[in-house]
Design a protein around this motif. Structure first.
Motif: not given
Length: 524
Positions: A303-305, A364-365, A376-377
């Motif tokens: 999801l993040i990448p 993160a949502s 996102f740290l």
């Protein structure tokens, strides 16, 4: 010797105590290098797939099998790894497999064609598929009992590092070297692994008698069945799942073979795996928890990448900088978790880990189109903490629930659960994001109506911004409409990725419920 009234499988009837080695630390380094190689290869290949396809002239559809060939081969050998370790000894198996992996990874870029790449990927997968199943057994059987938990923590750390370092490695290699080094980097680790295994792992007597009485049909059914199911999961999103005859056929054939495997083990007089001895107590729940944890880890690793690439146009090297936020804290967390688990109930630390990952997903949502890697740290640091605690505690509690006579089989069971869980996570989240993006695009598009004052005003603003770089009003208007469409798609992706984090957070809640059902480990 009987467990739960069942006759022990052939490969369990062996010395259960530790095997003496004069260089256990070197042996541990060897098997941990194998764990890194196994995971790093799959992830680097996935990140660099576009460069690999372009270099060998493969199209999108046929090139999609490059990653599948490697991981399906890993799955095919995973169920049999414990048996081969019992027959030939882990040292012999790892010496052969590390050498064959090195040859395959070295030769792969030199083939220059899709068939050659696929053949080398299969050989590399079959070789590296033995690394992780035999790692746990060596750690448990060759470290003093008080240090086993630290070995497990380092094992979990290595999995985390290789999972999250791969984007940085792939990006740096493509920026500074060539696509060949996507495979040659791990090929250089293989000789070091071979040397560590040669020096640090003990020689064990071969059990040729097991070959004559082996349950070969059970091994073949399990290997082929799980491999076919894995292939269907890996290609399902691309081929639209049950709308594809190939995916349907793979799932059907794989399911039938797994059923045949279960029937074989229940009816065979000398089964390869005695279910009554293995799948008892906490073990079924722990396997399910491992599947869930790997599902979560691979989902968030996707999801993040993909958010950063799709929404913010990040390159692989820039994505890697964000994923390092998960990888780097592992060096500090491994000894901390190992020390804590010597005194705490693994179920408590496991629940702490799962809860932290769930909190990270829900945080993160809340992402918006303005989020960048640094945003996102906090959530990634929390996830790094949680995944390390959860994975280490889960593996350690698995070991506490089995005798040493079953440790090799535990390694194969964990590898199968790990691969299936990871592929289920990747397949699910890819399909989920695709479907939710289509839903949000449709919903947002319905609110962008031609002639609506807000739409007209937005289009006029875009047209004014691009007018100086357009030939006439018609081109400026067309480019303005394209910009508005891109904005809608971008927002649809943001909402889809946000939904992905939410659903993974609820999967974690389900995992916490399963942890609450775990009973204390049997007394040693």
């Amino acid at each position: 010797m009987r467990i739960a009234g069942a006759r022990l499988p052939l490969h369990f009837r062996r010395r259960a105590g530790p095997v003496i080695t004069h260089h256990p630390v070197i042996g541990i380094l060897g098997v941990l290098l194998g764990a890194i190689i196994s995971t790093l290869t799959a992830r680097i290949t996935a990140f660099g797939l576009a460069d690999i396809r372009g270099s060998i002239g493969a199209g999108f559809d046929e090139g999609a099998w490059i990653t599948t060939a490697y991981t399906v081969a890993q799955m095919a050998v995973a169920p049999a790894a414990a048996f081969f370790g019992a027959v030939f000894g882990p040292r012999r198996v790892l010496l052969v497999s590390s050498a064959s992996y090195g040859i395959a990874a070295l030769a792969l870029p030199l083939t220059g064609s899709l068939p050659g790449v696929l053949a080398c990927q299969v050989l590399a997968g079959l070789s590296s598929g033995t690394f992780i199943p035999l790692t746990i057994g060596f750690i448990v059987r060759n470290l003093p009992p008080r240090f086993v938990v630290y070995g497990i923590a380092i094992y979990a750390m290595n999995i985390e590092l290789s999972l999250n370092l791969s984007a940085s490695v792939e990006g740096w290699v493509i920026e500074h070297l060539s696509w060949h080094w996507l495979f040659w980097d791990t090929a250089l680790l293989a000789p070091l692994m071979w040397l560590c295994v040669w020096i640090g792992m003990p020689r064990e007597t071969m059990r040729r008698d097991l070959l004559m009485e082996a349950d070969w049909w059970g091994i073949v059914y399990a290997s082929a069945g799980f491999a076919l199911i894995y292939a269907a999961l890996d290609q399902g999103n691309r081929l639209d799942w049950l709308n594809s005859g190939l995916v349907t056929g793979l799932l059907l054939a794989g399911g039938l073979l797994v059923v045949a495997f279960v029937v074989q083990e229940l009816t065979c007089p000398k089964p390869w795996i005695t279910f009554g001895a293995i799948f008892r107590g906490n073990i079924p729940l722990l396997c399910l928890l491992l599947v869930l944890l790997r599902l979560v880890m691979l989902s968030t690793a996707y999801l993040i990448p993909q958010y950063l690439i799709t929404v913010n146009n990040y390159r692989a090297l820039e994505v890697g900088d964000t994923l390092l936020l998960i990888a780097l804290p592992q060096f500090l967390l491994a000894p901390l978790i190992g020390t804590l688990l010597r005194h705490a109930d693994p179920r408590i630390t496991m629940a702490m880990g799962f809860a932290a990952v769930g909190m990270a997903c829900f945080l993160a949502s809340r992402l918006t189109a303005d989020w960048i890697g640094e945003t996102f740290l906090f959530s990634q640091m929390l996830q790094a903490f949680g995944q390390s605690f959860a994975m280490t505690s889960l593996v350690f509690f698995n070991i506490k629930n089995l005798s040493q006579a079953h440790i090799l089989t535990l390694g194969a069971l964990m590898q199968t659960s790990r691969l299936l869980g990871g592929e289920l996570g990747a397949a699910f989240v890819q399909t989920f994001v695709r479907v939710r993006e289509q839903f949000h695009s449709f919903t947002l598009g319905m609110n962008v109506e031609s002639g609506d004052p807000a739409t007209v005003q937005r289009l006029a603003g875009y047209a004014a911004r691009v007018a100086a770089r357009s030939v006439g009003n018609a081109e400026a208007t067309e480019r303005a409409a394209s910009l508005l469409g891109s904005l809608v798609r971008k927002q649809a992706y943001v909402l889809a990725y946000s939904d992905g984090f939410v659903v993974i957070g609820w999967v974690i809640v389900g995992g916490l419920v399963l942890i609450a059902l775990l009973r204390p480990a049997p007394a040693a």
